[in-house]
Design an enzyme around this catalytic site. Structure first.
Site, PDB file in Angstrom:
ATOM      1  N   HIS A   1       0.793  -1.194  -0.034  1.00 40.21           N
ATOM      2  CA  HIS A   1      -0.218  -0.217   0.015  1.00 40.21           C
ATOM      3  C   HIS A   1       0.923   1.198   0.048  1.00 40.21           C
ATOM      4  O   HIS A   1       2.050   1.292   0.531  1.00 40.21           O
ATOM      5  CB  HIS A   1      -0.951  -0.034   1.232  1.00 40.21           C
ATOM      6  CG  HIS A   1      -2.225   0.995   0.933  1.00 40.21           C
ATOM      7  ND1 HIS A   1      -2.064   2.130   1.201  1.00 40.21           N
ATOM      8  CD2 HIS A   1      -3.375   0.547   0.643  1.00 40.21           C
ATOM      9  CE1 HIS A   1      -3.208   2.519   0.875  1.00 40.21           C
ATOM     10  NE2 HIS A   1      -4.191   1.615   0.461  1.00 40.21           N
TER      11      HIS A   1
ATOM     12  N   ASP B   1      -8.062  -5.446  -0.682  1.00 40.86           N
ATOM     13  CA  ASP B   1      -8.395  -6.478  -1.974  1.00 40.86           C
ATOM     14  C   ASP B   1      -8.008  -7.845  -1.759  1.00 40.86           C
ATOM     15  O   ASP B   1      -8.862  -8.829  -2.413  1.00 40.86           O
ATOM     16  CB  ASP B   1      -7.604  -5.745  -3.185  1.00 40.86           C
ATOM     17  CG  ASP B   1      -8.248  -4.454  -3.613  1.00 40.86           C
ATOM     18  OD1 ASP B   1      -9.690  -4.289  -3.499  1.00 40.86           O
ATOM     19  OD2 ASP B   1      -7.428  -3.460  -3.791  1.00 40.86           O
TER      20      ASP B   1
HETATM   21  C1  COA Z   1      -0.376  -0.574  -3.867  1.00 40.02           C
HETATM   22  C2  COA Z   1       0.586  -0.283  -4.661  1.00 40.02           C
HETATM   23  C3  COA Z   1       0.406   0.074  -6.209  1.00 40.02           C
HETATM   24  C4  COA Z   1       1.379   0.787  -4.031  1.00 40.02           C
HETATM   25  O1  COA Z   1       2.539   1.033  -4.762  1.00 40.02           O
HETATM   26  P1  COA Z   1       3.655   2.190  -4.672  1.00 40.02           P
HETATM   27  O2  COA Z   1       3.227   2.768  -3.201  1.00 40.02           O
HETATM   28  O3  COA Z   1       3.798   2.891  -5.841  1.00 40.02           O
HETATM   29  O4  COA Z   1       4.986   1.011  -4.168  1.00 40.02           O
HETATM   30  P2  COA Z   1       5.650   0.613  -5.219  1.00 40.02           P
HETATM   31  O5  COA Z   1       4.884  -0.200  -6.311  1.00 40.02           O
HETATM   32  O6  COA Z   1       6.789   1.544  -5.473  1.00 40.02           O
HETATM   33  O7  COA Z   1       6.493  -0.708  -4.452  1.00 40.02           O
HETATM   34  C5  COA Z   1       7.720  -0.488  -3.314  1.00 40.02           C
HETATM   35  C6  COA Z   1       8.322  -1.788  -3.135  1.00 40.02           C
HETATM   36  O8  COA Z   1       7.651  -2.790  -2.803  1.00 40.02           O
HETATM   37  C7  COA Z   1       7.343  -3.819  -3.708  1.00 40.02           C
HETATM   38  N1  COA Z   1       6.116  -4.004  -3.865  1.00 40.02           N
HETATM   39  C8  COA Z   1       4.775  -3.441  -3.786  1.00 40.02           C
HETATM   40  N2  COA Z   1       3.950  -3.910  -3.685  1.00 40.02           N
HETATM   41  C9  COA Z   1       4.187  -5.276  -4.052  1.00 40.02           C
HETATM   42  C10 COA Z   1       3.416  -6.311  -4.292  1.00 40.02           C
HETATM   43  N3  COA Z   1       2.144  -6.560  -4.321  1.00 40.02           N
HETATM   44  N4  COA Z   1       4.082  -7.660  -4.270  1.00 40.02           N
HETATM   45  C11 COA Z   1       5.590  -7.659  -4.459  1.00 40.02           C
HETATM   46  N5  COA Z   1       6.191  -6.566  -4.223  1.00 40.02           N
HETATM   47  C12 COA Z   1       5.635  -5.210  -4.144  1.00 40.02           C
HETATM   48  C13 COA Z   1       7.932  -3.038  -5.128  1.00 40.02           C
HETATM   49  O9  COA Z   1       8.236  -3.961  -5.932  1.00 40.02           O
HETATM   50  C14 COA Z   1       9.073  -2.277  -4.767  1.00 40.02           C
HETATM   51  O10 COA Z   1      10.168  -2.962  -4.506  1.00 40.02           O
HETATM   52  P3  COA Z   1      11.572  -2.237  -4.992  1.00 40.02           P
HETATM   53  O11 COA Z   1      11.763  -1.220  -3.970  1.00 40.02           O
HETATM   54  O12 COA Z   1      12.382  -3.494  -4.529  1.00 40.02           O
HETATM   55  O13 COA Z   1      11.283  -2.033  -6.431  1.00 40.02           O
HETATM   56  C15 COA Z   1       1.558  -1.575  -4.771  1.00 40.02           C
HETATM   57  O14 COA Z   1       1.879  -1.909  -3.504  1.00 40.02           O
HETATM   58  C16 COA Z   1       0.916  -2.616  -5.468  1.00 40.02           C
HETATM   59  O15 COA Z   1       1.275  -2.469  -6.693  1.00 40.02           O
HETATM   60  N6  COA Z   1       0.340  -3.662  -5.011  1.00 40.02           N
HETATM   61  C17 COA Z   1      -0.354  -4.677  -5.757  1.00 40.02           C
HETATM   62  C18 COA Z   1      -1.689  -4.309  -6.393  1.00 40.02           C
HETATM   63  C19 COA Z   1      -2.658  -3.992  -5.439  1.00 40.02           C
HETATM   64  O16 COA Z   1      -2.888  -4.765  -4.547  1.00 40.02           O
HETATM   65  N7  COA Z   1      -3.327  -2.966  -5.331  1.00 40.02           N
HETATM   66  C20 COA Z   1      -4.446  -2.498  -4.474  1.00 40.02           C
HETATM   67  C21 COA Z   1      -4.064  -1.243  -3.671  1.00 40.02           C
HETATM   68  S1  COA Z   1      -5.119  -1.311  -2.314  1.00 40.02           S
END
Ligand code: COA
Length: 371
Positions: A257, A308
């Protein structure tokens, strides 16, 4: 100027609707844990729109208004039968139908407070009908008219399945609606606010929000979680599947998140519901698999599940088609979007940030035959 990628850490507006402070989510100061245990979805809708809980008569009026406004024009129902491709995603159909509803509302362009509040009621009422009617029509079934004596959650399930739901299903669905209703300045709510801050109408704002919710990084994640569970198939395959994804640096849907660090406070309610419902249906495997995935992802990446993750097995246990999971998120979040839109209108300023330009320096135009 330095950009914050993804606007991380940027405070873009003031709002009195919901807050996330130290991993606690509140709607108008009420802890989500308190509301999940005690409030109905209709009470939450009133709370978000009026920033106070309703008295008994006020709640009765709102329930009546929602029930009275659930029907949608025949033209919108007919429109569902005209799609050129068979497997139109229900989120695409919802996005289109909500925009279409604006064409049948004589007050669509009326920007008075009264008209906008009326439109919020209409949108909240009709979104349930749009999702359920589309679901039935694509299966060759007739849409089911709402029953005015049923509450919102019960009516949704009734219109979806054509039979009155069991009490346990109503309770679970109502709680899921409460948990998804609002979430501070999430991507779709921000989208809605950006849109209406130009003084565009509420239908435009909500249509834009649905587009933003559709993506798998936001509301689309719940459908992807179920897809993953189906792909894994059984408990013994969890370990290999998840470790392979993590080794390939792929994201596991339903985890992580932008704002929460210790964990999403909504997840534990959905986890408990998932355990209860899957056990009741004799389908514990979905809960057991989910728990195993959680222990691996949390252990390896220190990433807790978000709203989710367990909502997928909850909706699956309620017999809901997997591609309706995100539209159901929209049905609930309609309350938050409309609350934020009304708040934006009440104290508006155009939302227009800047970009940190990283393209070429000043260039001279070269005629096409000299390039
Ligand atoms: C929710 C979300 C978009 C937040 O994204 P964000 O704040 O931009 O965080 P990032 O995507 O930059 O992730 C930060 C780090 O955690 C990791 N990470 C984040 N969510 C992850 C996941 N669901 N699975 C595996 N790794 C994850 C990223 O790969 C990244 O690692 P790195 O620094 O080694 O590259 C992200 O956690 C995600 O894509 N989750 C899956 C989709 C989801 O469940 N969305 C519903 C949200 S309520």
């Amino acid at each position: 100027m330095t950009a914050s990628k993804g606007l991380e850490g940027i405070v873009a507006t003031q709002s009195a609707i919901s807050s996330i402070i130290d991993d606690t989510l509140t709607y108008v100061g009420y802890d989500i844990d308190d509301l999940a245990e005690n409030a109905s979805f209709e009470e939450v809708v009133y709370l978000l729109w009026h920033q106070r809980l309703p008295k008994e008569d006020e709640l009765a009026v709102l329930k009546q208004q929602l029930a009275d406004n659930m029907s949608i024009p025949q033209e919108v129902l007919d429109h569902f039968k005209t799609y050129p491709i068979a497997d139109v995603h229900p989120m695409a159909a919802l996005r289109t139908a909500i925009s279409l509803l604006g064409l049948y509302d004589e007050k669509a362009e009326d920007m008075s407070d009264e008209a906008n509040y009326e439109k919020a009621i209409k949108l909240q009422a009709k979104v349930a009908t749009v999702v359920t009617a589309f679901s039935r029509i694509r299966k060759g079934q007739e849409p089911v008219a709402p029953k005015t004596e049923l509450g919102y959650a019960a009516n949704f399930l009734y219109m979806l399945n054509g039979e009155e739901p069991e009490e346990i299903a109503i309770e679970a669905f109502d709680k899921a609606l409460v948990l998804h209703a609002d979430h501070e300045l999430n991507a779709s709510t921000f989208t809605a606010r950006v849109c209406v801050a130009t003084l565009a109408d509420i239908y435009s704002g909500v249509t834009a929000a649905i587009g933003a919710l559709k993506g798998p990084l936001h509301g689309g994640a719940n459908e992807q979680v179920m897809k993953m569970l189906m792909e894994i198939g059984s408990e013994e395959n969890v370990e290999t599947y998840i470790r392979e994804k993590l080794d390939n640096k792929e994201k596991i849907m339903g985890f992580g998140h932008r704002v929460y660090r210790k964990g999403d406070p909504r997840a534990k309610h959905l986890r408990a519901m998932s355990k209860k419902l899957t056990t009741l249906r004799g389908e514990e495997k979905w809960y057991n698999m989910s728990e195993k995935i959680e222990s691996i992802v949390t252990g390896e990446k220190n990433l807790p599940p978000n709203v989710d993750f367990y909502s997928a097995s909850v909706y699956h246990s309620l017999g809901i088609d997997h591609d309706l999971f995100t539209p159901i998120f929209a049905v609930s979040r309609m309350s938050g979007w409309t609350a934020h839109i009304l708040e934006q209108y009440s104290n508006n300023r155009l939302i227009r940030p800047r970009a940190d330009y990283i393209g070429p320096d000043l260039q001279k135009y070269v005629p096409i035959n000299e390039r």
